[in-house]
Design a protein around this motif. Structure first.
Motif, PDB file in Angstrom:
ATOM      1  N   MET A   1      53.071  18.604  34.009  1.00  0.00           N
ATOM      2  CA  MET A   1      54.131  17.920  34.733  1.00  0.00           C
ATOM      3  C   MET A   1      55.455  18.546  34.343  1.00  0.00           C
ATOM      4  O   MET A   1      55.684  18.875  33.181  1.00  0.00           O
ATOM      5  CB  MET A   1      54.141  16.434  34.412  1.00  0.00           C
ATOM      6  CG  MET A   1      55.237  15.715  35.154  1.00  0.00           C
ATOM      7  SD  MET A   1      55.365  13.958  34.824  1.00  0.00           S
ATOM      8  CE  MET A   1      55.828  13.947  33.125  1.00  0.00           C
TER       9      MET A   1
ATOM     10  N   ILE B   1      53.560   8.803  34.700  1.00  0.00           N
ATOM     11  CA  ILE B   1      54.572   9.759  35.151  1.00  0.00           C
ATOM     12  C   ILE B   1      55.946   9.097  35.335  1.00  0.00           C
ATOM     13  O   ILE B   1      56.970   9.664  34.961  1.00  0.00           O
ATOM     14  CB  ILE B   1      54.123  10.505  36.433  1.00  0.00           C
ATOM     15  CG1 ILE B   1      54.995  11.732  36.667  1.00  0.00           C
ATOM     16  CG2 ILE B   1      54.163   9.598  37.655  1.00  0.00           C
ATOM     17  CD1 ILE B   1      54.422  12.681  37.701  1.00  0.00           C
TER      18      ILE B   1
ATOM     19  N   GLU C   1      57.375  16.706  38.968  1.00  0.00           N
ATOM     20  CA  GLU C   1      56.423  17.466  39.786  1.00  0.00           C
ATOM     21  C   GLU C   1      55.075  17.554  39.087  1.00  0.00           C
ATOM     22  O   GLU C   1      55.014  17.659  37.861  1.00  0.00           O
ATOM     23  CB  GLU C   1      56.896  18.916  39.954  1.00  0.00           C
ATOM     24  CG  GLU C   1      58.078  19.129  40.812  1.00  0.00           C
ATOM     25  CD  GLU C   1      58.410  20.614  40.917  1.00  0.00           C
ATOM     26  OE1 GLU C   1      58.779  21.028  42.012  1.00  0.00           O
ATOM     27  OE2 GLU C   1      58.315  21.349  39.913  1.00  0.00           O
ATOM     28  N   ARG C   2      54.060  17.550  39.885  1.00  0.00           N
ATOM     29  CA  ARG C   2      52.708  17.882  39.434  1.00  0.00           C
ATOM     30  C   ARG C   2      52.177  18.931  40.392  1.00  0.00           C
ATOM     31  O   ARG C   2      52.258  18.755  41.607  1.00  0.00           O
ATOM     32  CB  ARG C   2      51.800  16.647  39.453  1.00  0.00           C
ATOM     33  CG  ARG C   2      52.025  15.757  38.265  1.00  0.00           C
ATOM     34  CD  ARG C   2      50.750  15.022  37.895  1.00  0.00           C
ATOM     35  NE  ARG C   2      50.974  14.315  36.640  1.00  0.00           N
ATOM     36  CZ  ARG C   2      50.576  13.085  36.420  1.00  0.00           C
ATOM     37  NH1 ARG C   2      49.922  12.424  37.336  1.00  0.00           N
ATOM     38  NH2 ARG C   2      50.794  12.522  35.248  1.00  0.00           N
TER      39      ARG C   2
ATOM     40  N   HIS D   1      49.909   8.553  42.398  1.00  0.00           N
ATOM     41  CA  HIS D   1      50.258   8.959  41.027  1.00  0.00           C
ATOM     42  C   HIS D   1      50.740   7.792  40.172  1.00  0.00           C
ATOM     43  O   HIS D   1      51.125   7.988  39.019  1.00  0.00           O
ATOM     44  CB  HIS D   1      51.315  10.063  41.059  1.00  0.00           C
ATOM     45  CG  HIS D   1      50.771  11.357  41.574  1.00  0.00           C
ATOM     46  ND1 HIS D   1      50.174  12.294  40.767  1.00  0.00           N
ATOM     47  CD2 HIS D   1      50.704  11.852  42.828  1.00  0.00           C
ATOM     48  CE1 HIS D   1      49.776  13.316  41.489  1.00  0.00           C
ATOM     49  NE2 HIS D   1      50.091  13.071  42.752  1.00  0.00           N
TER      50      HIS D   1
ATOM     51  N   THR E   1      49.794   6.428  36.035  1.00  0.00           N
ATOM     52  CA  THR E   1      49.431   7.598  35.228  1.00  0.00           C
ATOM     53  C   THR E   1      50.450   7.877  34.135  1.00  0.00           C
ATOM     54  O   THR E   1      50.268   8.808  33.357  1.00  0.00           O
ATOM     55  CB  THR E   1      49.311   8.849  36.115  1.00  0.00           C
ATOM     56  OG1 THR E   1      50.601   9.166  36.664  1.00  0.00           O
ATOM     57  CG2 THR E   1      48.302   8.648  37.242  1.00  0.00           C
TER      58      THR E   1
END
Length: 153
Positions: free
Chosen positions: A1, A104, A60-61, A99, A102
């Motif tokens: 990430m 993030i 971002e992933r 997402h 998770t």
């Protein structure tokens, strides 16, 4: 990430994410004129990304933006006896549904906390939705008395 500030090349993705974010909570808004929205949002994002008052952070992933947080710095009126620093108004906090859960969003928020600390901004203010309150509470936010507002008729 990867966590970074938004760049001009991110504009189209951010426009789409803002649309999705709105429709998720307000499906009736899907009837809005998408072209009018896109034009207004593009203009806003171009000015915000180029300027120094808005700071748009993205996560971002695999090269795709999946989460973002928008921060606007708000100046305070100087007061005798102390150094006056801006505060951060946080808004448009969003992670795409696939997402969520998770970590993030919490990682992105922790990055914001470090940035605020480094720049010595006074505090972060956010008006969470009812559904968003647990996210903020687990990341160290507390409920404060609601501000007053005047809504023009």
């Amino acid at each position: 990430m990867q966590i970074r500030k938004a760049e001009p090349l991110d504009t189209e993705r951010l426009i789409k994410m803002r649309w999705d974010f709105t429709i998720e909570d307000h499906p009736e808004k899907e009837q809005a004129d998408v072209h009018v929205y896109e034009k207004e949002c593009r203009r806003f994002l171009e000015e915000a990304i180029a300027g120094d008052r808005w700071h748009i952070w993205v996560a971002e992933r695999a090269g795709v933006i999946v989460s973002h947080i928008y921060i606007q710095l708000v100046d305070k009126v100087p007061r005798p006896g102390r150094v006056t620093r801006p505060f951060a108004y946080m808004t448009n906090v969003y992670t795409v549904p696939s997402h969520r859960g998770t970590g993030i969003g919490s990682q992105l928020l922790e990055h914001i906390h470090q940035w605020v600390k480094e720049h010595e901004y006074e505090f972060i203010l956010v008006w969470p939705s009812e559904a968003g309150e647990p996210y903020y509470k687990k990341n160290g936010y507390t409920r404060v008395e609601e501000p007053m507002e005047y809504i023009r008729e």
